[in-house]
Design an enzyme around this catalytic site. Sequence first.
Site, PDB file in Angstrom:
ATOM      1  N   PRO A 167       1.012  -1.181  -0.241  1.00  0.00           N
ATOM      2  CA  PRO A 167      -0.081   0.051  -0.206  1.00  0.00           C
ATOM      3  C   PRO A 167       1.107   1.529   0.201  1.00  0.00           C
ATOM      4  O   PRO A 167       2.308   0.849  -0.116  1.00  0.00           O
ATOM      5  CB  PRO A 167      -0.900   0.125   1.744  1.00  0.00           C
ATOM      6  CG  PRO A 167       0.179  -1.198   2.170  1.00  0.00           C
ATOM      7  CD  PRO A 167       1.606  -1.664   1.454  1.00  0.00           C
ATOM      8  N   THR A 168      -0.120   2.256  -0.053  1.00  0.00           N
ATOM      9  CA  THR A 168       0.825   3.883  -0.323  1.00  0.00           C
ATOM     10  C   THR A 168       1.096   4.403   1.102  1.00  0.00           C
ATOM     11  O   THR A 168       1.692   5.070   1.394  1.00  0.00           O
ATOM     12  CB  THR A 168      -0.071   4.829  -0.962  1.00  0.00           C
ATOM     13  OG1 THR A 168       0.964   5.849  -0.924  1.00  0.00           O
ATOM     14  CG2 THR A 168      -1.716   4.957  -0.233  1.00  0.00           C
ATOM     15  N   THR A 169       0.278   4.055   2.103  1.00  0.00           N
ATOM     16  CA  THR A 169      -0.211   3.955   3.125  1.00  0.00           C
ATOM     17  C   THR A 169       1.110   3.582   4.686  1.00  0.00           C
ATOM     18  O   THR A 169       1.448   4.862   5.386  1.00  0.00           O
ATOM     19  CB  THR A 169      -1.037   3.714   4.287  1.00  0.00           C
ATOM     20  OG1 THR A 169      -1.322   2.643   3.630  1.00  0.00           O
ATOM     21  CG2 THR A 169      -2.530   3.731   3.362  1.00  0.00           C
ATOM     22  N   GLY A 227      -6.379  -1.878  -0.141  1.00  0.00           N
ATOM     23  CA  GLY A 227      -8.306  -1.932   0.511  1.00  0.00           C
ATOM     24  C   GLY A 227      -8.400  -2.529  -0.217  1.00  0.00           C
ATOM     25  O   GLY A 227      -8.450  -4.301  -0.566  1.00  0.00           O
ATOM     26  N   GLY A 268      -6.291  -6.204   4.559  1.00  0.00           N
ATOM     27  CA  GLY A 268      -7.499  -5.600   3.950  1.00  0.00           C
ATOM     28  C   GLY A 268      -7.580  -4.014   4.638  1.00  0.00           C
ATOM     29  O   GLY A 268      -7.245  -4.059   5.325  1.00  0.00           O
ATOM     30  N   CYS A 306      -4.082   1.571   9.018  1.00  0.00           N
ATOM     31  CA  CYS A 306      -5.166   0.374   8.860  1.00  0.00           C
ATOM     32  C   CYS A 306      -5.366  -0.126  11.118  1.00  0.00           C
ATOM     33  O   CYS A 306      -6.310   0.416  11.352  1.00  0.00           O
ATOM     34  CB  CYS A 306      -4.748  -1.185   8.246  1.00  0.00           C
ATOM     35  SG  CYS A 306      -3.417  -1.886   8.780  1.00  0.00           S
TER      36      CYS A 306
HETATM   37  P1  NAD Z   1      -5.470   0.357  -2.378  1.00  0.00           P
HETATM   38  O1  NAD Z   1      -6.504  -0.524  -2.265  1.00  0.00           O
HETATM   39  O2  NAD Z   1      -5.293   1.969  -2.808  1.00  0.00           O
HETATM   40  O3  NAD Z   1      -3.505  -0.387  -2.713  1.00  0.00           O
HETATM   41  C1  NAD Z   1      -2.690  -1.079  -1.622  1.00  0.00           C
HETATM   42  C2  NAD Z   1      -2.493  -1.883  -3.509  1.00  0.00           C
HETATM   43  O4  NAD Z   1      -3.467  -2.749  -4.188  1.00  0.00           O
HETATM   44  C3  NAD Z   1      -1.699  -0.824  -4.627  1.00  0.00           C
HETATM   45  O5  NAD Z   1      -0.346  -1.850  -4.301  1.00  0.00           O
HETATM   46  C4  NAD Z   1      -2.230  -0.782  -5.541  1.00  0.00           C
HETATM   47  O6  NAD Z   1      -1.797  -0.595  -6.593  1.00  0.00           O
HETATM   48  C5  NAD Z   1      -3.101  -2.550  -5.499  1.00  0.00           C
HETATM   49  N1  NAD Z   1      -4.377  -2.290  -6.250  1.00  0.00           N
HETATM   50  C6  NAD Z   1      -5.707  -1.705  -6.031  1.00  0.00           C
HETATM   51  N2  NAD Z   1      -6.699  -2.311  -6.895  1.00  0.00           N
HETATM   52  C7  NAD Z   1      -6.166  -3.339  -7.110  1.00  0.00           C
HETATM   53  C8  NAD Z   1      -7.206  -4.073  -8.024  1.00  0.00           C
HETATM   54  N3  NAD Z   1      -8.244  -3.998  -8.315  1.00  0.00           N
HETATM   55  N4  NAD Z   1      -6.193  -4.990  -8.470  1.00  0.00           N
HETATM   56  C9  NAD Z   1      -4.693  -5.124  -8.779  1.00  0.00           C
HETATM   57  N5  NAD Z   1      -4.967  -4.566  -7.366  1.00  0.00           N
HETATM   58  C10 NAD Z   1      -4.728  -3.267  -6.877  1.00  0.00           C
HETATM   59  O7  NAD Z   1      -5.122   1.715  -0.603  1.00  0.00           O
HETATM   60  P2  NAD Z   1      -3.323   2.378  -0.243  1.00  0.00           P
HETATM   61  O8  NAD Z   1      -4.716   2.991  -0.149  1.00  0.00           O
HETATM   62  O9  NAD Z   1      -2.857   2.190  -0.559  1.00  0.00           O
HETATM   63  O10 NAD Z   1      -3.601   1.231   1.183  1.00  0.00           O
HETATM   64  C11 NAD Z   1      -4.117   2.151   1.985  1.00  0.00           C
HETATM   65  C12 NAD Z   1      -5.778   0.570   2.602  1.00  0.00           C
HETATM   66  O11 NAD Z   1      -5.581  -0.464   2.765  1.00  0.00           O
HETATM   67  C13 NAD Z   1      -6.720   1.248   3.419  1.00  0.00           C
HETATM   68  O12 NAD Z   1      -7.940   0.145   3.181  1.00  0.00           O
HETATM   69  C14 NAD Z   1      -6.405   0.632   4.756  1.00  0.00           C
HETATM   70  O13 NAD Z   1      -7.014  -0.100   5.916  1.00  0.00           O
HETATM   71  C15 NAD Z   1      -5.658  -0.949   3.857  1.00  0.00           C
HETATM   72  N6  NAD Z   1      -4.128  -1.645   4.543  1.00  0.00           N
HETATM   73  C16 NAD Z   1      -4.033  -2.670   5.551  1.00  0.00           C
HETATM   74  C17 NAD Z   1      -3.330  -3.336   5.539  1.00  0.00           C
HETATM   75  C18 NAD Z   1      -3.024  -4.487   6.745  1.00  0.00           C
HETATM   76  O14 NAD Z   1      -2.908  -4.568   7.618  1.00  0.00           O
HETATM   77  N7  NAD Z   1      -4.531  -4.612   7.056  1.00  0.00           N
HETATM   78  C19 NAD Z   1      -2.134  -2.099   5.319  1.00  0.00           C
HETATM   79  C20 NAD Z   1      -2.280  -1.358   5.176  1.00  0.00           C
HETATM   80  C21 NAD Z   1      -2.970  -1.071   5.072  1.00  0.00           C
END
Ligand code: NAD
Length: 491
Positions: free
Chosen positions: A164-166, A247, A265, A298
């Site tokens: 993720p970007t976070t 996400g 997630g 998260c």
């Molecule tokens: P994001 O879902 O926008 O992106 C996460 C990653 O998934 C990125 O690398 C993105 O390019 C990829 N991605 C997104 N949609 C996709 C798809 N349909 N197919 C393939 N790849 C895809 O999330 P973000 O903004 O980077 O991070 C924030 C989110 O992640 C929040 O909802 C947060 O709660 C969650 N998060 C969860 C955890 C955990 O351990 N459960 C940890 C960190 C962040």
Amino acid sequence: MAELDEAKIAEIVGRVMQRVLPQAQATAPAATKEPYCAPAPPRYSPPSGPAVHGGRRMGVFDDMDAAVAAAHVAFEQYEAASLEVRYAVVAAMRACGHRELEKISHDAVAETGLGRYEHKLNKNRLVIDKTPGPEILRPQAWSGDHGLMLTERAPYGVIGAITPTTNPTETIICNAIGMLAGGNAVVFNVHPGAKGVSNYLVERLNEAIVAAGGPANLICSMASPTIESAQALMHHPGIRLLVVTGGPGVVKAAMNSGKRAIAAGPGNPPVVVDETADLDRAAQGIINGGSLDNCIVCVAEKEIICVSDVADRLKKLLVAKGAYEVKGQHVQRLQKLVVAEDGLHPNKDWVGKDASKILDAIGISAPSAQMIFVEGDEDSPFVQGELLMPVLGFVRVPTAEDAIAMAKRVEHGFGHTAAMYSTNIDNLHAMARSINTSIFTKNAPTYAGLGLGGEGYTSFTIASPTGEGLTNAVHFTRERRCTLVDSFRIV
Ligand code: NAD
């Protein structure tokens, strides 16, 4: 005698391993490479050709096929090496993380525009130091009249990981340590918005691994990651296991990929405060947790549910300790600014921004504000939505029972994280049982559940949808059993 620090030890071990590794590879008997008591899983054969070893920068590739192929070559070499090499590789990654700590923390904020440098330092340091290494993979033995049974944890091979970007660098460090501790190689498709700092880190980690005697390209990534390259990774025949952190979109995509997936997630962590709580402690803990990296983590607290009897006192303490309560006409302005039109999602422009900047934008000057809270009802977007910014909803309810029930509802069944401040053991017990989250902290910020100021190891891939919880090398390995009949029982 000169003092030996971790970096020096890694460097010495590296030099020794560079001498030992070629011998280990040359002398490893073929029989030890495949299980003798079960058929080997089908193996992906990387296409031959010049692209296999070629990345412009170590580990960073333009093409997904080339990245997966290079990771396979690295995996074959790593699998043939000794456990000592694995330990050296993990030590080298930790030392590299410490060397690069300030740069990656700085660059992550600069590139993504999210979070706070000083908090990134803490988060990165946490994963560098507290992500478990190979020591967590304990073999187990079972002996009896019929002899001995041994189980060990074996690598999957090449893992595909999406970050993720976070927490861009935290997730890479945490995943890479856990996956390589388990004997795997990994190909990352990092978030496009964090590719600069992520790929910089991938290069440095690879250099450190090679210097420690490990193979090149154990950690691979895409120079220009996209959703398409993420899809290519998810469906690549050379990927045995997917580990995705992000996400709902990426979780759904991974779980529909047809591959084995570990999916971490979204969450919407509620914090409940009941009438028996140490309110001083609760207020400070909520501010510390809810402002961590501007609440993009998260696990960070996203809404406060407080029993009415103590709600005004808690609010007063929150304000006294550095939170700002937005009220009256400013509530609508704040909502219009930071919440998307659907009333559930954040306006991305304000994700991970400082509380003082958000307040500034609605005409309030509070330069020292760490966190914002807004009182409303259960339906408020500040309660319902995972806003990923230091703006928390605040709801008052008649009883602890009501608070626990509401917490469960607003967590939306993610099963991610929750917290409670209480000194009533029955209430704590009731919430722990009912909320059913991967992480539940009592009388502490939720980050204590990541091992930051709390006991236990850390992980930045908390897999609630697929059930692993705080992932580590155990989850990145598969169990293998070997049974020897009628011998080796020693009593
Ligand atoms: P994001 O879902 O926008 O992106 C996460 C990653 O998934 C990125 O690398 C993105 O390019 C990829 N991605 C997104 N949609 C996709 C798809 N349909 N197919 C393939 N790849 C895809 O999330 P973000 O903004 O980077 O991070 C924030 C989110 O992640 C929040 O909802 C947060 O709660 C969650 N998060 C969860 C955890 C955990 O351990 N459960 C940890 C960190 C962040």
